[in-house]
Design a protein around this motif. Structure first.
Motif, PDB file in Angstrom:
ATOM      1  N   ALA A  92     -34.518   3.361  21.127  1.00  0.00           N
ATOM      2  CA  ALA A  92     -34.881   4.287  21.993  1.00  0.00           C
ATOM      3  C   ALA A  92     -35.137   5.297  19.923  1.00  0.00           C
ATOM      4  O   ALA A  92     -34.370   6.507  19.415  1.00  0.00           O
ATOM      5  N   ASP A  93     -36.949   6.026  19.947  1.00  0.00           N
ATOM      6  CA  ASP A  93     -37.121   6.699  19.322  1.00  0.00           C
ATOM      7  C   ASP A  93     -36.446   7.492  19.322  1.00  0.00           C
ATOM      8  O   ASP A  93     -35.629   8.141  20.446  1.00  0.00           O
ATOM      9  N   PHE A  94     -35.656   8.698  17.837  1.00  0.00           N
ATOM     10  CA  PHE A  94     -35.291  10.011  18.261  1.00  0.00           C
ATOM     11  C   PHE A  94     -35.603  11.213  17.422  1.00  0.00           C
ATOM     12  O   PHE A  94     -36.519  11.034  16.534  1.00  0.00           O
ATOM     13  N   ASP A  95     -35.455  12.155  17.282  1.00  0.00           N
ATOM     14  CA  ASP A  95     -35.635  13.394  16.743  1.00  0.00           C
ATOM     15  C   ASP A  95     -34.434  14.417  16.825  1.00  0.00           C
ATOM     16  O   ASP A  95     -34.842  15.643  18.077  1.00  0.00           O
ATOM     17  N   TYR A  96     -33.947  14.717  16.649  1.00  0.00           N
ATOM     18  CA  TYR A  96     -32.345  15.781  16.641  1.00  0.00           C
ATOM     19  C   TYR A  96     -32.796  16.682  15.322  1.00  0.00           C
ATOM     20  O   TYR A  96     -32.982  16.478  14.361  1.00  0.00           O
ATOM     21  N   VAL A  97     -32.536  18.350  15.750  1.00  0.00           N
ATOM     22  CA  VAL A  97     -32.154  18.676  14.642  1.00  0.00           C
ATOM     23  C   VAL A  97     -30.763  18.834  14.738  1.00  0.00           C
ATOM     24  O   VAL A  97     -29.908  19.455  15.021  1.00  0.00           O
ATOM     25  N   ILE A  98     -30.025  18.778  13.169  1.00  0.00           N
ATOM     26  CA  ILE A  98     -27.906  18.599  13.307  1.00  0.00           C
ATOM     27  C   ILE A  98     -28.070  20.061  12.329  1.00  0.00           C
ATOM     28  O   ILE A  98     -28.371  20.692  11.138  1.00  0.00           O
ATOM     29  N   PRO A  99     -27.538  21.209  12.908  1.00  0.00           N
ATOM     30  CA  PRO A  99     -26.816  21.836  12.673  1.00  0.00           C
ATOM     31  C   PRO A  99     -26.724  22.218  11.365  1.00  0.00           C
ATOM     32  O   PRO A  99     -25.320  20.937  10.776  1.00  0.00           O
ATOM     33  N   LYS A 100     -26.992  23.295  10.411  1.00  0.00           N
ATOM     34  CA  LYS A 100     -26.291  23.629   8.962  1.00  0.00           C
ATOM     35  C   LYS A 100     -24.996  23.966   9.081  1.00  0.00           C
ATOM     36  O   LYS A 100     -24.388  24.002   9.943  1.00  0.00           O
ATOM     37  N   GLY A 101     -24.427  22.728   7.622  1.00  0.00           N
ATOM     38  CA  GLY A 101     -22.303  22.886   7.897  1.00  0.00           C
ATOM     39  C   GLY A 101     -22.513  21.602   8.422  1.00  0.00           C
ATOM     40  O   GLY A 101     -21.616  21.240   8.594  1.00  0.00           O
ATOM     41  N   THR A 102     -22.909  21.133   9.748  1.00  0.00           N
ATOM     42  CA  THR A 102     -22.924  19.728   9.860  1.00  0.00           C
ATOM     43  C   THR A 102     -23.009  18.985   9.138  1.00  0.00           C
ATOM     44  O   THR A 102     -22.223  17.742   8.747  1.00  0.00           O
ATOM     45  N   ALA A 103     -24.149  18.531   9.443  1.00  0.00           N
ATOM     46  CA  ALA A 103     -24.510  17.373   8.001  1.00  0.00           C
ATOM     47  C   ALA A 103     -24.828  17.885   6.761  1.00  0.00           C
ATOM     48  O   ALA A 103     -25.090  16.390   5.686  1.00  0.00           O
ATOM     49  N   CYS A 104     -25.547  18.610   6.800  1.00  0.00           N
ATOM     50  CA  CYS A 104     -26.018  19.226   4.987  1.00  0.00           C
ATOM     51  C   CYS A 104     -24.821  20.671   4.939  1.00  0.00           C
ATOM     52  O   CYS A 104     -25.042  21.273   6.398  1.00  0.00           O
ATOM     53  N   PRO A 105     -24.591  20.570   3.707  1.00  0.00           N
ATOM     54  CA  PRO A 105     -24.357  22.261   3.995  1.00  0.00           C
ATOM     55  C   PRO A 105     -25.100  23.318   3.584  1.00  0.00           C
ATOM     56  O   PRO A 105     -24.012  24.754   4.473  1.00  0.00           O
ATOM     57  N   ASN A 106     -25.802  23.528   3.396  1.00  0.00           N
ATOM     58  CA  ASN A 106     -26.960  24.363   2.959  1.00  0.00           C
ATOM     59  C   ASN A 106     -28.033  24.607   4.432  1.00  0.00           C
ATOM     60  O   ASN A 106     -28.966  25.946   4.277  1.00  0.00           O
ATOM     61  N   PHE A 107     -28.124  23.976   4.712  1.00  0.00           N
ATOM     62  CA  PHE A 107     -29.474  24.132   5.883  1.00  0.00           C
ATOM     63  C   PHE A 107     -29.441  22.892   6.577  1.00  0.00           C
ATOM     64  O   PHE A 107     -28.449  21.927   6.938  1.00  0.00           O
ATOM     65  N   ASP A 108     -30.454  23.179   7.877  1.00  0.00           N
ATOM     66  CA  ASP A 108     -29.844  22.278   9.636  1.00  0.00           C
ATOM     67  C   ASP A 108     -30.866  21.220   8.963  1.00  0.00           C
ATOM     68  O   ASP A 108     -32.119  21.420   8.166  1.00  0.00           O
ATOM     69  N   LEU A 109     -31.067  19.835   8.722  1.00  0.00           N
ATOM     70  CA  LEU A 109     -31.432  18.741   8.211  1.00  0.00           C
ATOM     71  C   LEU A 109     -32.511  17.903  10.614  1.00  0.00           C
ATOM     72  O   LEU A 109     -31.307  17.857  11.315  1.00  0.00           O
ATOM     73  N   ARG A 110     -33.168  18.299  10.131  1.00  0.00           N
ATOM     74  CA  ARG A 110     -33.945  17.366  11.026  1.00  0.00           C
ATOM     75  C   ARG A 110     -33.828  15.739  10.935  1.00  0.00           C
ATOM     76  O   ARG A 110     -34.368  15.114   9.353  1.00  0.00           O
ATOM     77  N   ALA A 111     -33.488  14.614  11.916  1.00  0.00           N
ATOM     78  CA  ALA A 111     -33.435  13.197  11.503  1.00  0.00           C
ATOM     79  C   ALA A 111     -34.197  13.043  12.729  1.00  0.00           C
ATOM     80  O   ALA A 111     -34.420  13.045  13.975  1.00  0.00           O
ATOM     81  N   GLN A 112     -35.618  12.044  11.746  1.00  0.00           N
ATOM     82  CA  GLN A 112     -36.257  11.125  13.275  1.00  0.00           C
ATOM     83  C   GLN A 112     -35.962   9.914  12.802  1.00  0.00           C
ATOM     84  O   GLN A 112     -36.144   9.741  11.807  1.00  0.00           O
ATOM     85  N   GLY A 113     -36.076   9.502  13.964  1.00  0.00           N
ATOM     86  CA  GLY A 113     -36.081   7.933  13.904  1.00  0.00           C
ATOM     87  C   GLY A 113     -36.780   7.111  15.037  1.00  0.00           C
ATOM     88  O   GLY A 113     -37.669   7.087  15.771  1.00  0.00           O
ATOM     89  N   THR A 114     -37.880   6.161  14.295  1.00  0.00           N
ATOM     90  CA  THR A 114     -38.903   5.741  15.360  1.00  0.00           C
ATOM     91  C   THR A 114     -38.725   3.978  14.308  1.00  0.00           C
ATOM     92  O   THR A 114     -38.649   3.452  13.509  1.00  0.00           O
TER      93      THR A 114
END
Length: 169
Positions: free
Chosen positions: A30-52
């Motif tokens: 399944a394709d996905f589209d997530y926003v991972i909060p600042k401090g979880t995946a990257c220290p200084n910004f929210d990271l959007r991860a999309q996969g198709t």
């Protein structure tokens, strides 16, 4: 939720978005589209991860009680797109490549050992060893354990690594 991207993603909670567990034959993940909060995946910004477009095959081995003790997932992973949410022009797209994930499950203590090979993105949280937040593309091999509390501990890495957070800063 954690993420392993096989690029494909890692954490399931690796976002094991790439792994389609329990399937005996080819499957479109399944394709996905997530926003991972600042401090979880990257220290200084929210990271959007999309996969198709993930297309993977999983084979599982069971013990005498019917519990999974080992699995191997391989195939063409997702095309991944990562975006710095605070700077939407900062985008990194990774074309889909082959990868293999081998997992050994220790059912007695709910731990597992994973070995990922090929093109994979691994997100390490602040609670992991070594501590994150980091999001790294590995082209090669990474071995790590996952304990009962979903703490990832990297054992070995080989090959090339790219810091996705630094690339998007």
């Amino acid at each position: 939720m954690r993420a392993l991207f096989n690029a494909r993603p890692v954490r399931a909670t690796a976002f094991a978005f790439a792994a389609v567990l329990g399937l005996a034959g080819p499957a479109l993940a399944a394709d996905f589209d997530y926003v991972i909060p600042k401090g979880t995946a990257c220290p200084n910004f929210d990271l959007r991860a999309q996969g198709t477009g993930g297309n993977l095959v999983t084979k599982e081995w069971l013990d005498e009680n019917g519990k999974v003790v080992k699995s191997i997932t391989g195939g063409k992973g997702f095309q991944l797109t990562f975006t710095n949410v605070s700077k939407p022009a900062n985008v990194l797209t990774l074309k889909s490549s082959g990868s293999v994930t081998k997992t050994a499950y220790n059912n007695s203590d709910a731990t597992s050992t994973m070995s990922i090979m090929g093109h994979n993105v691994l997100i390490m949280y602040p609670t992991d060893v070594p501590p994150g937040p980091t999001t790294t593309l590995y082209v090669g091999r990474v071995s790590f354990t996952i304990d009962a509390n979903q703490v990832f501990t990297i054992l070995t890495t080989s090959g090339k690594s790219t810091d996705i957070c630094a690339a998007l800063a």
